[in-house]
Every structure is written in C-alpha cells, then in structure tokens.
Design a protein around this motif. Structure first.
Motif, short mmCIF file in Angstrom:
data_model
loop_
_atom_site.label_atom_id
_atom_site.label_comp_id
_atom_site.label_asym_id
_atom_site.label_seq_id
_atom_site.Cartn_x
_atom_site.Cartn_y
_atom_site.Cartn_z
N GLU A 34 -1.63 14.89 0.46
CA GLU A 34 -2.91 14.35 0.37
C GLU A 34 -3.01 13.87 -1.15
O GLU A 34 -3.12 13.12 -1.71
CB GLU A 34 -3.60 14.69 1.02
N ASP A 35 -2.70 14.90 -1.75
CA ASP A 35 -3.05 14.93 -3.31
C ASP A 35 -1.84 13.73 -4.04
O ASP A 35 -2.50 13.37 -4.94
CB ASP A 35 -2.84 16.82 -4.19
N ALA A 38 -3.15 10.06 -2.96
CA ALA A 38 -4.85 9.90 -3.00
C ALA A 38 -4.27 9.42 -4.23
O ALA A 38 -4.61 9.22 -5.12
CB ALA A 38 -5.76 10.97 -2.74
N GLY A 39 -3.71 10.10 -5.18
CA GLY A 39 -2.95 9.46 -7.10
C GLY A 39 -2.41 8.81 -6.88
O GLY A 39 -2.33 8.07 -8.29
N ARG A 40 -1.86 7.83 -5.72
CA ARG A 40 -1.60 6.45 -6.45
C ARG A 40 -1.88 5.35 -5.02
O ARG A 40 -0.67 4.70 -5.16
CB ARG A 40 0.16 7.10 -5.96
N GLY A 41 -2.22 6.02 -5.04
CA GLY A 41 -3.57 5.53 -3.78
C GLY A 41 -2.97 4.79 -2.91
O GLY A 41 -3.24 3.44 -2.04
N LEU A 42 -1.91 5.34 -2.28
CA LEU A 42 -1.02 4.91 -1.04
C LEU A 42 -2.00 5.09 0.66
O LEU A 42 -3.24 6.43 0.76
CB LEU A 42 -0.41 6.16 -0.73
N PRO A 43 -2.45 4.53 1.44
CA PRO A 43 -3.44 4.49 2.52
C PRO A 43 -2.62 5.86 3.61
O PRO A 43 -1.70 5.60 3.62
CB PRO A 43 -3.54 3.30 3.04
N TYR A 44 -3.90 6.85 3.77
CA TYR A 44 -2.76 7.43 4.63
C TYR A 44 -3.86 8.24 5.46
O TYR A 44 -5.14 7.70 5.29
CB TYR A 44 -1.84 8.84 3.67
N ALA A 121 5.19 4.00 -2.06
CA ALA A 121 4.21 4.07 -3.72
C ALA A 121 4.36 2.81 -3.86
O ALA A 121 4.15 1.91 -4.00
CB ALA A 121 4.70 5.21 -4.07
N GLN A 124 3.79 -0.50 -1.83
CA GLN A 124 2.84 -0.86 -2.11
C GLN A 124 2.61 -1.62 -3.47
O GLN A 124 1.55 -2.46 -2.62
CB GLN A 124 1.59 0.70 -2.32
#
Length: 386
Positions: A34-35, A38-44, A121, A124
């Motif tokens: 998750e870190d 989130a650091g790469r702006g990916l929706p999850y 990533a 995206q």
C-alpha cells in the motif's frame, strides 16, 4: 532508480515481511504494498473475505477507451519455511547474491507481484490510450488453498469482470495454459465396535477402510486422449481411525483426491468412488453404510495456443527470443477456479527458480528484464496499445 531496480527493491521488502499462509499476520506485507502504490498514485483497494478479513489488494487502471479488462495475478502469501535449520540463509533474507533473489516467496510469487505493480504504474501514465483496463490482483489467501483473493475479486460488484487472467507463477521455459481438475471427498467407513480380544468381533472400520483403499486403487481409469494430454489420477491421501489396542474401531475416515480431465470429469470421479463404496458394503456388510462427502470439485481446463490471453503471452515470449512451450499442468491452480467461472487464464511464466516450497528458495534476476518485457508487451497488446 530504474524500473527493474524498483521492482527488485519492492520484492526484497516483501520477502522481508514474512507472510506464511495461516502463520503470519498479513498486515505488514499489505502495508508495504500500500505504501508503494500510494507513493505512485495508483488506485487500489483491499478485498475482504469471510469475517471481513483482508484477502488481497486490487489495483485498477482504467483505460480511456472502451474495451475488455484483463488481469494480472500474483500471490504475496507464501508456503511455510519448513525446517529453518536446513536453510543456508535466512528464509526472510531478501538479499541478492550472485544474481539470485533469496528468501521465501522470491519465486512464488513476490517477485512477480512486484513486477506486476511496476507494469501497473507504467500503464497508469498512459491510461488514456488504453482500451478497457488492467486489474492487478495481489492475493494473500492463495497458499491456504482457499484462493480468497480471487474469489473476493470475482464476487466484488464494483470490479469489472476480466476477459482473461495471467497468473505470475515462475518458470521460464513454459506457459501453463491448462491443468487437470480435481474432485475431493472424505469417506466415512463404519463398523461394529467391540473388544479386540472378543471371539465374536468382526472386521473393524480400519480393516474395512483398507479393503476400500484396495478397491479404489485397483479401479480402472482411462488414459490420456487426443484433446487433453494428461490422464486422470486417483490418490488416497489420508486415513484416520482407531485408538489404542483393545477396541475394534467403529469409524475410519479416508481422504480421496482424484485429478480429473474432460474425458473423466467430476461426475465420473464421484461415480467411481460410489461404485467402490457400494461394492465394499456388499462384500463386508456393516451396521451403517459407508458415506461419501464431497469436499471440493474444480473443472479441468486447457486453452488453445490461439486463445487469449495465452496467444498474446506466447507471442510476446517468442518475440523476446525465448523458446517456450504451452503446458498442461498436472496439479490444479487458480486457473481451474477461473475456468469454473468461464474466465480463461494462463498460470505460469516467469523467472527461473530453485527451492520453491522447499529450502533455499530463490529467483534468478538475470531473467527479470526479459520476463518483464514479455508481460509488458502482452498487456499492451491486449489493451490495444503498443
């Protein structure tokens, strides 16, 4: 940091978070993922199973143009360590030594999970040009045999049902395009209880079960046919009954695993077992009939070489100069679960490996650039981009 270095770094961090199925807490390994996402702006988002327990993460990259969705799938839970004293390095090492990534999950399948995150990533950043979309399923309920992540994904009303799935099991020379199905059952064999020294005592449940094992193992199974390359197989996998020495047991339970094929399916497997049970109860009568309880049944499946997503993966592998062959696996896999849902899947192509589910598990990083390129090309082709 290069794309491959970023993938390896993530895989190392995942390996250093023990996530043995049924042993470890999955929160640390999910937190690492998750870190990173989130650091790469990916929706999850998390997927939940029974009792609201987390069973996986789902990444969704929606394309800007209409089309089918496709999915990449890799597990981030692992097999147990086994005898840690037999390992020559720590099972949660995560070190790279002489080009090999070390530790439990390096091969199955944390390196693949990291690679699939890297592909998501990249996509995206070019999502507007994609047709349909890409889902990446990161399962933490795979090695239990429950496949909770996959089940939750398919049951999620918010998720787009995929047109096909590519599962990131390792192995550089083969693309797994099929597998035998399975039919599993427990069989309760009964008998009259009594004292083992009594003159009136008849055959106990263990003796009756032994006769049933013989009937099952002597049953004639068909061979492989032209449409499916493997024959069915029957194995008695467990036998539990009796206690001590002075009592004739009144119950013995057997576990039976039958690997099925299109020509010998779940109905045929159950029919064979029930026929053997009927013969036992005629030959050695008991106060209670023998009972059969089905535990699980999955269908066999096999994709043709021109069927997606197998065709795209095979073509992409050959474009990288790799000599690969389609393989139908003897063991079942998530592909069987997906086949039961009408979703075609490949279930194996990745880096070379050693020690999978055994000691000193490790994955060959020299293969990563080619494998990464194959999956990247496959996904872009399926999504109508290049």
């Amino acid at each position: 940091m290069t794309a491959h270095a970023d993938v390896i770094d993530l895989a190392q961090r995942l390996i250093r978070c023990p996530s043995r199925a049924g042993v470890d807490d999955y929160e640390p390994v999910l937190g690492v993922l998750e870190d990173w996402l989130a650091g790469r702006g990916l929706p999850y988002r998390r997927l939940h199973g029974d009792k609201d327990a987390a069973v996986g993460l789902l990444i969704e990259v929606a394309g800007g143009r209409p089309g089918p969705w496709w999915a990449l799938d890799a597990c981030v839970d692992t097999a147990p360590y086994g005898d840690e004293a037999a390992w020559s390095f720590a099972p949660d090492s995560g070190e790279v030594v002489e080009g090999w990534l070390r530790g439990r999950g390096a091969a199955d399948s944390k390196l693949a999970a990291a690679m699939f995150c890297g592909i998501a990533a990249e996509l995206q950043g070019r999502a507007d040009a994609l047709h349909g979309g890409l889902a990446v399923l990161l399962d933490v309920d795979e090695h239990t045999g429950g496949f909770g992540g996959a089940r939750a994904y398919l049951a999620d009303p918010e998720a787009v049902r995929p047109a096909g799935v590519l599962i990131g099991y390792p192995g550089l020379d083969e693309v797994v395009v099929g597998g035998r199905g399975l039919w599993r059952a427990t069989i309760a064999v009964h008998a009259a209880s009594g004292h083992s020294g009594s003159r009136s005592t008849t055959s106990g449940a263990v003796s009756r079960a032994a006769r049933l094992v013989r009937l099952l193992e002597e049953a004639e199974l068909p061979g492989a046919d032209g449409e499916f390359p493997l024959p069915p197989r029957l194995t008695v996998t467990s036998c539990h009954g009796g206690q001590g020495f002075s009592v004739v047991p009144d119950l013995c339970e057997l576990g039976v695993d039958i690997r099925t094929t299109p020509g010998f399916d779940a109905r045929a497997a159950e029919g064979l077992v029930r026929e053997a049970v009927g013969e036992l109860d005629v030959r050695l009568p008991s106060p209670r009939p023998t009972t059969v309880t089905r535990v699980a049944a999955w269908p066999p499946y096999r994709l043709t070489e021109d069927q997606q997503p197998a065709a795209a993966l095979l073509e992409a592998a050959r474009s990288q100069g790799l000599t690969v062959r389609p393989k139908t696996a003897g063991p079942s896999n998530i592909g069987n679960l997906l086949a039961g849902e009408g979703i075609p899947a490949t279930a194996g192509f990745g880096v070379r490996y050693e020690g999978l589910h055994g000691v000193d598990e490790r994955a060959c990083l020299a293969d990563l650039p080619a494998v990464h390129a194959v999956y990247r090309r496959t996904v872009l082709g399926l999504l109508g981009s290049s």
